[in-house]
Design a protein around this motif. Structure first.
Motif, PDB file in Angstrom:
ATOM      1  N   LEU A  28       0.834  -1.200   0.000  1.00  8.31           N
ATOM      2  CA  LEU A  28       0.000   0.000   0.000  1.00  8.31           C
ATOM      3  C   LEU A  28       0.870   1.252   0.000  1.00  8.31           C
ATOM      4  N   ALA A  29       1.910   1.254   0.843  1.00  8.87           N
ATOM      5  CA  ALA A  29       2.771   2.435   0.921  1.00  8.87           C
ATOM      6  C   ALA A  29       3.435   2.690  -0.428  1.00  8.87           C
ATOM      7  N   LEU A  30       3.914   1.633  -1.069  1.00  7.98           N
ATOM      8  CA  LEU A  30       4.562   1.809  -2.369  1.00  7.98           C
ATOM      9  C   LEU A  30       3.559   2.261  -3.417  1.00  7.98           C
ATOM     10  N   PHE A  31       2.331   1.726  -3.307  1.00 11.29           N
ATOM     11  CA  PHE A  31       1.287   2.142  -4.246  1.00 11.29           C
ATOM     12  C   PHE A  31       0.950   3.614  -4.055  1.00 11.29           C
ATOM     13  N   VAL A  32       0.821   4.017  -2.786  1.00  6.83           N
ATOM     14  CA  VAL A  32       0.521   5.424  -2.494  1.00  6.83           C
ATOM     15  C   VAL A  32       1.666   6.305  -2.997  1.00  6.83           C
ATOM     16  N   LEU A  38      -4.735  -3.792  -7.174  1.00  7.03           N
ATOM     17  CA  LEU A  38      -6.059  -3.554  -6.618  1.00  7.03           C
ATOM     18  C   LEU A  38      -7.164  -3.933  -7.595  1.00  7.03           C
ATOM     19  N   ASN A  39      -6.891  -3.867  -8.891  1.00  2.46           N
ATOM     20  CA  ASN A  39      -7.983  -4.139  -9.820  1.00  2.46           C
ATOM     21  C   ASN A  39      -7.739  -5.335 -10.738  1.00  2.46           C
ATOM     22  N   SER A  40      -6.553  -5.952 -10.660  1.00  5.81           N
ATOM     23  CA  SER A  40      -6.278  -6.980 -11.657  1.00  5.81           C
ATOM     24  C   SER A  40      -7.123  -8.242 -11.422  1.00  5.81           C
ATOM     25  N   ARG A  41      -7.422  -8.535 -10.155  1.00  2.00           N
ATOM     26  CA  ARG A  41      -8.260  -9.712  -9.887  1.00  2.00           C
ATOM     27  C   ARG A  41      -9.650  -9.502 -10.492  1.00  2.00           C
TER      28      ARG A  41
END
Lengths: 612, 612
Positions: free
Chosen positions: A447-451, B497-500
């Motif tokens: 999540l942190a890397l995504f943010v 987050l959306n690939s599934r």
């Protein structure tokens, strides 16, 4: 031709939630769907598959109960009612639920925080974990919270399973060596093993090594051998999967014949004969609250694994599964496990593949398997008295080592550094601190890397390609710009994670252009603007007005415009909204357009290459 | 003409991290930049601004110390060294740091968990909070972690500030009524107030109400009145801002003259005369670990507030600030506060606006303000002996009520339901359970809603617009499709987050098309594919191959293609990668293209309207 004739536009309306069956009740009880079409040919297929899976499941169930730190019979208990519950509620035709390696390890970790393995409190904790996981999965299914599983990225799941496989294999060495040991992570396990390595029992070790060698060979060499002996490929495959059963028969016979139990070889011993006792688990809120975090992890990891297996198998026959209903089915299976004295279960990979390959056509095969295991626990258990624990551990080790994938981090290193960091951290933290911290670290880091990544989207200053109506990045193309007009193309949906960045970017660009009068945000790639994005646009509008710069928008997509019309922005905007960027440039560049400056592209900069 | 002549392409290279000054050392010590250009005209402006800000800051500093549950003099201490530290490290020319309302409330909440307000332990906790916040901010600045502040969406910050304003106002009623009270949230505060309401001191109440009435009037009515009396608009504005000083002088005089202190009116009392004692805070790891969570919240909320104020002011003069360096500057200010016996500080809105309006041109104005406060704490404090606490509370209440914005949730209701949920939950949880839980709930809920939304991206089944090379959504346009070929346009970057979701969507569509032979994923809107997205494409490729469907890609963007070339996907792909969707359709639809079916658009479906 009407749309329902095409079958395309019509199906479109349903694609939000793929229905497995005819809708209505059968959405919640898929058994009502496939049950209606049941016939004797399907029955035969299901019965054959059930027989094969039953034979394979007996050693597996005993082994995973051992891995979870529970009496072996609990593994059988967890392989009866849960299968029937899944047959009623599950949307996969061929998924086989029951104890699986990773979930058993997580059960051991969570229950081990509460009590000592082998104690009645430990068993009660394992049952409570099944109950809690069941209720959590049911709640997730009813409230459609399956999307939370998306928080587990593929690298995190992959890293977690690799590390779990290593921990499981290490934890089983104690049974191969015949020494006491314990621990939830690699360091604790290694320390415990070294402390007792001198007490190794040579007979146990011989059995363990022989069983492992045989099982590894069965995996690789048995199938070609059987095929050479004239068996069909499918039969050879299924027989090879029965390797663990052969190992169990051979080593149990050896222990019985040579009296090895008297020479220190630990065996399964007395297993209570009979069906599992049906009872509501005790109401123990204090225990439940201690186990809650563990149960959440077990639920989500179990769900992710199970859905992945179910999808793989369903796709092979162009069938489909409904993830939200799968939550309900797994929830019901775990509650069923809890009321019959079992521990957490989920859809397992190897057992499901065997079920599929053996020709199972409906979840009834699972119900028949349950009957098979029930019969085994009524009549077969006395035969398992002399089954050495080393053999069960050998089957576990051989099974889980196939889950360990240490090449994955290397692949990710070249594909994506962010994902490499996530998988490496997950593996290391899981190995060093155990499963719960490992998953949590992976999820938080992803999540942190995504943010971090989302907070630095791409935006480009664009200019007009001479003689056309196209606008391109000034740093990649020779395009026209004028000093008093700046156009910034935003290449992402504006969300709260990146809108502050946009604000900083725009203000910094404005600050270095003293002659600027008009700023255009080109929104052709903006798929949405959330409230934070809107706030930033409003604040930019005010701040730029203070600096005597007008803010304009161009090429705003229809749905985004619909939404903006419900806000104050369009009313307060100091500039205009242009349908096309060309319109904006024509009107705003004005006579100065003739003095426009062609920029020289500047391809090789670091940022472009890294981010585009 | 070269690119450096245009000033556009050249600036592009620097836009990753706007430099405030000439680079090098001055990036870390902005004082080296503006200090070089300092002259006597700037000095005069800064001195005037400093004088005005000093007069305004004295009551504000005392009031916010009171709000934080600390002796009033601590507010003065926190308004000296921190201002000098910011002058050295800060990138905003006009930001004024010191105690602010929300951070003071958070200090009270965090320190209140450790000790009773008024005790030496409480003061030590407040000082430790300043130290920890300073170190956290410095670390965030050095490791460039400012992006973590993005986790605080605008609705969360807005809701948090509204709720904090209400809590602060409620918490100050005790001083207006002259009764004991306490509590970190609205419920506790209300309960404590009702328990003691009978003990209300009428003199205190009279002073409090009079001060509040005067201050509210000053906010609205004083400026026009002063303007009518012939004062310039700017002078009238500044004088109106001096309202709290007038209130303090008047009520202090009243208490002194009428001897109200003997009638139960609580006053500031003895304030130690002198400059703050400079001392390293005691090394107390146990205390620090108890305060860590509170300090993290204080750091991030303080940073978000401060940067927002600094950006607003910088934009007015087309100046710029560097957020990462602001972290360093605020960190240094808090450490400076801690070593001089102060409590957490940050950039404040009202004080910075006064500083800006009074004509401050450089951070030197802040340093001069620090000298002014230093002189005040040396000579002025005896005059404050009879200053009633009710007056200070009145200034707090009037100031914070302007932060309360209850229309915001209503606006968000119509703009975005997700953001409405986030702001409402943040307000309610903050009011009911206090600031830390409130922020945490807001952040967690925003993330969960974001994940939920991101996990259902938009994808459309597309067909060819007859006679063109364009492909459009089958549900919005009359387009051509063939039964054995399915094209799905993916309208988002593929992330974990959306690939599934994509996988489920594709498999569901394939499952309902028994004649399907080829599937094309049209990637024109895919800006990136992370490792989870890649994994899903690889798994789709395998699963579709099992179902005898070939997977193709079309219109893959350059940078995405570059990355895919570092993976196995392109090698393993059962189908091809087409440059354009038209190429794909031409080749794959083949002769069947002539039998293509035109779908009828179907605009009014729920999903399109809700999501497109």
């Amino acid at each position: 031709m009407t749309q329902s004739d095409t079958g395309v536009a019509d199906s479109g309306r349903k694609h939000r939630r793929p229905l497995v069956n005819l809708g209505g009740l059968s959405r919640f009880f898929p058994i009502l769907g496939w049950g209606r079409e049941y016939n004797s040919s399907i029955l035969t297929s299901d019965l054959v598959a059930a027989l094969i899976v039953t034979i394979m499941l007996i050693p597996q169930s005993l082994a995973y109960a051992l891995l979870a730190g529970l009496p072996p019979v609990v593994g059988l208990y967890a392989s009866i009612l849960p299968l029937i519950a899944y047959a009623v509620f599950g949307t996969s035709r061929t998924l086989s639920v029951g104890p699986v390696a990773v979930v058993s390890l997580m059960t051991a970790a969570a229950a081990g925080n509460i009590a000592v393995a082998g104690s009645p409190e430990y068993l009660a904790a394992a049952i409570a974990l099944a109950l809690l996981s069941g209720l959590i999965l049911l709640a997730m299914g009813l409230f459609r919270l399956g999307f939370l599983a998306n928080l587990l990225s593929h690298p995190v799941v992959s890293g977690f399973i690799t590390a779990s496989g290593i921990i499981i294999a290490a934890s089983q060495l104690k049974h191969i060596l015949g020494i006491p040991s314990g621990g939830d992570n690699l360091i604790e396990i290694a320390r415990a093993l070294f402390a007792h390595i001198g007490e190794t029992n040579p007979y146990t070790l011989a059995i363990g090594i022989a069983a492992m060698a045989f099982l590894f060979w069965v995996r690789k060499g048995a199938k070609p051998l059987l095929a050479r002996m004239g068996l069909g490929a499918r039969m050879a495959d299924l027989l090879a999967k029965a390797g663990p059963v052969l190992a169990i028969i051979a080593t149990t016979a050896a222990v019985t014949v040579f009296g090895l139990a008297d020479k220190g070889v630990k065996t399964v011993g007395e297993i209570p004969v009979g069906l599992p006792p049906i009872a509501l688990p005790a109401f123990t809120p204090a225990l439940w609250s201690d186990l809650l975090v563990g149960a959440i992890f077990i639920s989500i990891i179990g769900f992710v694994e199970s859905v992945s297996v179910a999808q793989t198998l369903a796709a092979k026959r162009r069938q489909n599964i409904a993830p939200d209903q799968e939550l309900v089915a797994l929830g019901a299976s775990n509650v069923a496990s809890a009321v019959s004295g079992g521990f957490p279960v989920t859809g397992g990979f190897s057992r499901s593949v065997v079920n599929f390959d053996a020709g199972a056509e409906t979840p009834a095969a699972g119900a028949f398997t349950a009957i098979g295991i029930g019969i085994a626990s009524l009549f077969l258990t006395p035969l398992l008295f002399f089954l050495p624990l080393a053999t069960l551990s050998a089957t576990i080790i051989v099974a889980v080592l196939s889950l360990v994938d240490l090449r994955k981090p290397l692949e990710l290193w070249s594909y994506s550094k962010r994902d490499f960091i996530a998988i490496t951290a997950t593996i290391l933290v899981t190995l060093v601190d155990g499963v719960e911290t490992g998953v949590l670290t992976g999820v938080a880091l992803s999540l942190a890397l995504f943010v971090w990544h989302s907070s630095r989207p791409h935006a480009a200053i664009v200019g007009q390609v001479p003689g056309t109506e196209h606008f391109r990045n000034v740093r990649r193309h020779a395009v026209l710009t004028v000093p008093h007009l700046l156009t910034i193309r935003v290449d992402e949906t504006l969300t709260y994670l990146n809108s502050r960045w946009l604000e900083e970017f725009v203000l910094a660009e404005v600050a270095r252009r003293p002659d600027l009068k008009d700023l255009v945000l080109m929104c052709s790639a903006v798929n949405g603007i959330d409230a934070s994005g809107l706030e930033v646009l409003e604040s930019l509008n005010r701040r730029l007005a203070d600096a005597h710069v007008r803010l304009h928008l161009s090429e705003v997509k229809g749905p985004v415009m619909d939404r903006l019309e419900r806000s104050h922005l369009l009313h307060d905007l100091s500039g205009k909204v242009y349908l096309s960027q060309y319109d904006a440039f024509e009107e705003l560049a004005g006579p100065a357009a003739e003095t426009a400056i062609a920029s020289v592209p500047d391809i090789g900069t670091e940022r472009e290459e890294a981010r585009l």
